[in-house]
Structures are given as structure tokens and as C-alpha cells.
Design a protein around this motif. Sequence first.
Motif, PDB file in Angstrom:
ATOM      1  N   ASP A   2       0.649  -0.840  -0.263  1.00 31.86           N
ATOM      2  CA  ASP A   2      -0.121  -0.534  -0.006  1.00 31.86           C
ATOM      3  C   ASP A   2       0.359   1.771   0.207  1.00 31.86           C
ATOM      4  OD1 ASP A   2       1.156   0.422   2.489  1.00 31.86           O
ATOM      5  OD2 ASP A   2      -1.153   0.598   3.379  1.00 31.86           O
ATOM      6  N   ILE A   3      -0.044   2.311  -0.216  1.00 31.54           N
ATOM      7  CA  ILE A   3       1.318   3.823  -0.223  1.00 31.54           C
ATOM      8  C   ILE A   3       1.998   4.185   1.160  1.00 31.54           C
ATOM      9  CG2 ILE A   3      -1.094   4.920   0.442  1.00 31.54           C
ATOM     10  CD1 ILE A   3       0.109   6.760  -1.449  1.00 31.54           C
ATOM     11  N   ALA A   4       1.055   3.206   2.348  1.00 30.82           N
ATOM     12  CA  ALA A   4       2.346   4.220   3.643  1.00 30.82           C
ATOM     13  C   ALA A   4       3.833   2.822   3.293  1.00 30.82           C
ATOM     14  CB  ALA A   4       1.587   3.281   4.683  1.00 30.82           C
ATOM     15  N   ASP A   5       3.644   1.423   2.198  1.00 32.88           N
ATOM     16  CA  ASP A   5       5.301   1.095   2.589  1.00 32.88           C
ATOM     17  C   ASP A   5       6.226   1.154   1.870  1.00 32.88           C
ATOM     18  OD1 ASP A   5       3.934  -1.211   4.611  1.00 32.88           O
ATOM     19  OD2 ASP A   5       3.108  -1.751   3.249  1.00 32.88           O
ATOM     20  N   ARG A   6       4.621   2.153   0.080  1.00 29.45           N
ATOM     21  CA  ARG A   6       6.245   2.426  -0.614  1.00 29.45           C
ATOM     22  C   ARG A   6       6.390   3.486   0.110  1.00 29.45           C
ATOM     23  NH1 ARG A   6       1.162   0.856  -3.814  1.00 29.45           N
ATOM     24  NH2 ARG A   6       0.600   3.529  -3.668  1.00 29.45           N
ATOM     25  N   TYR A   7       6.183   4.531   0.945  1.00 36.05           N
ATOM     26  CA  TYR A   7       6.330   5.316   1.059  1.00 36.05           C
ATOM     27  C   TYR A   7       7.791   5.549   2.410  1.00 36.05           C
ATOM     28  CZ  TYR A   7       7.482  10.214   4.416  1.00 36.05           C
ATOM     29  OH  TYR A   7       6.901  11.266   4.639  1.00 36.05           O
TER      30      TYR A   7
END
Length: 861
Positions: A2-7
Motif C-alpha cells: 500500500d501507499i504507506a509501505d511505498r512511502y
Amino acid sequence: MDIADRYARVVTERSLLVVVVLLLATGAVGAGVGSVDTGLTIASFASDSTEAQKLDYAETNFTTAGENTTVAQVVVRGENVLSKASLVETLRLQRTFRENATVNASLAPGQSTAGIENLVATAAIRAEAANGGGSAAGRAGTPPASPSLDAQIEQLEGMSPAEVEAVVAQVLDPERQTAGPVDPYTLLATSYEAGATSADGRVTFVFQNAPESADGLPESTVEGQLAMAALTDEGVTSTDAFVFGPAVVDERSGQATGESFALISPVALLLILIVLGVAYRDIVDVLLGLVGVALVLVWMGGFMGWAGIGVTQILIAVPFLLIGLSIDYALHVVMRYREAQADDPDRTPREAMRVGLAGVVVAIGAATFTTAVGFSANAVSPLQSIREFGITSAAGIVSAFVVFGALLPALKLLTERAFGRVGLARQRRAFGREGRVGEVLRVGATVARRAPVAVVLVALLVSAGGGYAATNIDTSIDQVDFLPRDSPEWMDSVPEPFRPGDYAVREQAIYLNEQFVRSQDRSEAVFLVEGPVTDPDTLERLAAGRDRLANATTPVTLANDEQRVAGPLETIRAVAERNETVAAQLDASDGNGDGVPDRDLAALYDAVYAAAPTEASATVYREGGEYRALRTTVAIRGGADTGVVTEEMRAVADTVESGSALTVTATGTPIVQELVQRGLLRTLVEGFLITLGVITLFLTGIFRARYGAASLGAVVVVPVVFALAWLVGTMYLLGISFNTETAIIASIAIGLGVDYAIHVGERFVHERETAGSSEAALDRTLRGTGGALLASAVTTASGFGVLLLALVPSLQRFGLVTSLAIAYSFVASVLVLPSLLVLWDRYTEGSADVGEGEEAVAAAD
């Protein structure tokens, strides 16, 4: 992914680049710090109300004496301040003022001083001349209208105490008509008994130049007033005397604020370092957190510089908000990093930071958005000070996310890797996960498991009590309550560099408010009468209003039991006493012989204008030969409740206007301030409700998108509302007003409260994915995130709490209300929210609605 992991992956894999870019950005933004106007100014609140417009009309169209001047008051207190020695001493002080270059340069032209001593000396000179006496003034023949100070001093010095007392009796004879422009009773304390030749208090007015300026009093006026205060301390020894004026008040208030911060800043810093030391148990993490706080403040200052925003009283609150939020963000990032290490000791620092940051960045981001939205809502306020407060707060909150959501994780990762290269292992436990602190934090999970409904009902009942108290809470502002207090005795033992001084300004203001008629327009009510002011019954209506005014509680009452009222009737009668033409016209206009003109008012106004145009233009306005409006002013007791003033003066205005073609408006600075206060409160309350709605919608969307749990957004907001109700109820019990000052403080508390609740809610849903039950998820949530929340709450509440040591009441209230708000927000998040989450989980049958998002919450037990 998800976006949190990518960030988190970007920040950890490009940590050096992130640090370099953000440090360069900090330098660019921080360059604006040098442009910030650091001269503390009082935030001004303009008003566009009808009353404000009418006050502006009155000030524009009626000519009054003393325009472009300010008044300093030399107050003399003692057993008998009407004795010869006391009167002569004050006359000499007036001469000292004129001889002093700094003071003299600030004095208004013409008669710049007015006191009982001048009236007594002048009366003695005139009596001496009338009797053919041998004084210096008498030998000169007919005395001048305003004898020189030297002549006044010589006159009283050459008289015996008994002779001076006889003149005092003559000047203060209650049967004597006031001959000059100054009513002697306005110069005496209201405790004075009419006809007595002794008094325990009197005042001398000193008029200084004060041309209108957006920057306040000119420097020469400020310096002159401060010099007057020093000369008075040296020159009056027989009695107690002090100078009270805006420059003196500002100087001593500023000094008290500076000395308060000098005293409490080391204490606050020590407390914060102790709590952070206990929570982190690592000096490197403490230093990294403090560096991050400093960078956030640099971003805030730079933004203010680039945006052209100067420092005001309201903006002083913003750094406190940002420090609290920064400490909270730093604790969550570091503790989640440590938890990731503890969960898998084989993880590298980069992997641990990636896992930890991915687990907390959404909560930090959501808290940033909701808090920033809450404050940026003030950007639509019509008041510049409130707009600047909201915009600066929002910008600072966003900068806190940038620093602690990107720069601090990258910097900490580089630091850990550097230590690892030299063989230093730096694994630390997350605060609250184990030991006694962990057991205490589990209380919320325990009561949620055993009696969640009872917890929610108790919280709801207490909140309802707080909400009810909110309907009765005082909303007034007492300006005296912003003045510094004297330091308590125990502060005398504080080391010299930090020992505060004693400030008598608050006690002096109270004495003046209770004992004297305040001359400033801020203590006057103004009645503006517009329309056919030459109608026969106009002045009779004013007389009826004067009768109604006699029953009001807020006007000041002089020693002769009269109110200080200045209007057309008073002007007409005063001019008639010395002008035969006006006296004759007054008799002709008084058809029923009751002393109030009731016919041919235009002719009467014409006669007054012809005889005394300056006095007439102060109460009767004419344009193009037509009479347009009348003005009456009423002296109001200093410190009177502006809400009561407004209601009483409106009742008088209704009495004058009722059943006529006239338009009568009760206005004046106290009334305009009250209406501004009401408008500000309404704006702040409406803004809070709108913000609460936006936050709820945002959180609903976040939880829906991530976990398919839309209803959880509303659940997370409930503790914030509870905490606010508890706060308002406590303010009511403590007698703290809910006004513009405390409403802004409350908004800060809401910002921090939303932050706490989001962290608990987000962590619960995350843990619920793998936990076998909601109770198990809560246990891990409170021992993990709860530890960071506890450290953050104790740190920020302690930092704010030391403001109770300040000598400035507004700082004390700021510290108390904010500390309470933080404590209540923490309790609501770790004690009430867990029960709400358990009930939510049960109601949704183990979050059966979860699963439509990117990740699903595990089924219930």
C-alpha cells in the motif's frame, strides 16, 4: 504494497537524499525568519457592526477636546492628599515634568496638566487678586485665566495650611457651580465625601501628544510617560504616588512576560528533558527529537517572514502547539521503530525503520491533515489576527509532518547505520510495552473487556454535565485580568538572574477602576441620536433617558452622587450660565418650565453655536446649516462587565427612541468590544463545528479506503468531543471565562486530541488484522502506541503546566487550560476510546464490514 509501505521504502532507501533535500528546503524557508517583525503587538479585532459604524460616525463628526492625545494619570494616595504639603508637592512635580526634556517633548500643547492642585492654586490667586492681596499673582492685578505653575506654587507656599484648607473647601463646595472646564469631583476618588476638605486619593491628568498611528503610541510619547513614572517615584515622598498610562502598562506587562519566560523556560526544558529521557532512555534519540523541534520552529518562522506575518499575542500560542505536536510525532516514529526491532531482532535498522514508519505514517498524516484543516478554517475569518493565527498554525503543522514524517526517520536511520559501522549495538525497548507502565496502560483494555458500556455511559454523563455547564459559562473579558500579578514571596529566594520583579500595575488598575472616573474613551458609552433632532420632544426624550440611566449599575457615580454625563442638555445649561443670550433663549424654549427645552430647538442650538461653537460641536452636529445628530457620553466604571454595559445602555437608548422618528444607537468602545467578543466566539464555535464535520468525513474516508471500516471514523472522533466537554465543564467550575483567548487554546487542545485518538484508532485496526479478538488488539495497541501517547502527554502537559509559574494571568490560563486539555484527551483516548472500539467491533460482528478495502480486519472471536 500500500501507499504507506511505498512511502516508507522511499524514505529508508533514499535516506541521505531525503536529509539533504529537506535541509536545503529548511535553509530556503528559514531564510524568511529575518523578515519577521518580532516586536510583540496586541492583536486588534476590528468590527463592522452597526455600533462600530455609529461610533466611527460620532468620532468623525463631533469635535471633542483632546483629539490626538493620550492621558497619563498621576495618582496620589494617602491619609490626606488635599493638605498644603501634598498639593504643593504635586505642583512641583508638574514643574519637574516641564523641565525634563524627555517629558516636555511629549506634552500636548496648551494646558497639558489638570489636577485639584491647579484648581486650588488658581482659585487662591483669583481670591487674592479680588481682595487686593499682596501675593505675586495679586500684585500683578487681574490674574491670568491660567496662572503659571511658578505662580501657583508661590501662591500656595505663601499660605498657611488653614488658608489652603479654606480654599479647598471653596473649590469643593457641593453648592458651587463648576466654573472651569474640569469638574473637581472627577479628580477625586469616589470615596470622597462631598464638602470635606480631606481625601485619601486624587488624580492629576497629564495630556501627551498621540497622533493616530497603526503602530500605537509614538516613541517620544512612550519615553515621556516612562520618564514621568520615574520622576514621580523620586519627586513624591510624602504620600504614595504612581503614574498609570498605556506606555507604563505595556512596559511593565512586557517586562513581566519576559521575566516569566526567563523563569519558567529552564524549568520547562528540564521537565521535558527528564520525561523524554525516561521515555527514550537514549540521549541520541532525545537530541534528534530536539533538533527536529528546532527545525519545525525554523519552518514556522520562515513561513511567517515570507508571508509578512508579524508576532502578535495570539501567535505566541503557535510555537507551543508545534512543540507538543512535534514531540508526539517524534515519540511515535521512534517507538514504532523500536517495536519493529523487538518483534524481529534480526531486522536491520533500515528494515525496522521501514516497518515502523509504514505503521505510523498514516496516523501522523491523518493527524496532520485534520489538525491543519481545523486551524486553517480560521483563514476565512474577517479578522486579520485570527486569519494569521490559523494560517501560521496550519503551515507549522504541515512542517511538523515534513520534519518528523520524513527528515527525522531518515536522519535517525543514518545515525543508527553510523553507529552500526563502529560496532555499537543500539537496541532499546519501546516505552510502555513492558513493566509497570505497560500494566497501567492496559487498564483501558481491561475495563473495555469487562464493562465497555458502563465506561461509555459514565463518559457520556460527565460530558453531558460539561455540555450543560457550557451554556452557563462566563464569556466576558476583564482587561485587568491580563495585567501581571506581583510575584509570590517564595520567588524572592529564586537566584538573581531568574528572580522576577514586583509589578503593582494590576493593583493600580483595580484601584483606578474602583475609585476614579476613567477619562479614556474605552470607559465611555456613547448615545448617538439621529433624525429630526429639532423636534420639540427631542430633549425631553434625552431627559427621560437620563432618568433611566440613573437606575443603571455600570455608570460611574461621582462624590456628589452625580453620574458623569455630557450631552446637549448639559452643554446648553453650561453655556447659558455664562451667556445671557443663550439663557434667554433657553427660557423661551422651555414652554412648561420644567428646565427641559421643548420648543424652538433649532433657535436654541443656533444660540449655543454662536456663543460657544467648540462646546456645541462636541454634542450637536450640524451640516449645511441643518442639525443632523446629537451625542451624549456617559462615563462607565472601569472594569465593568461589557455585557452588562451593553444591555443597560441599549435599554436607555430604547427609552429615548421609543415611539419617535429618531434613531438612537448605544455605542462606545465597551459596547463595540462586547459585540466583537460575541462575534469572535460565534465564529470560533461555528468553525469548530465545521472542522469537526470535516475531520469526521476525512477519517471516515481514510478508514473506509484502508480497512473498509467507514463507521470507525465517527467512533474515533467521539473521545475528542468528550474531552472538549470535560474541558469546558472544568473551566466553568474553576471560573475561567470562555472567550477569544481560551477558545483559541481549546482549538489547540482539539488538535492534539484528534492526534491522540487517530493513533489509537489506526493502531487498533492494524492490530485487529492479526489479533484473535478486539481485546487482544487493544492490549497490544495500548502497550505500544499508548506508551508513546503517555510520554507525549506527560511531556507536553508538563511543558505547558509550568506556565502556572508565570506572573501574567493570560499565560497562567494558557498553561492550565492546555494542560487540562492534553490530560483529558489522553484519558479519553486510552480509557474511553478502547471501550468504544470494543463496542464497535462487537456491533459490526468482528468488523464484518471490513474487507472491502485494501486489507481486511480479522473475524471476531
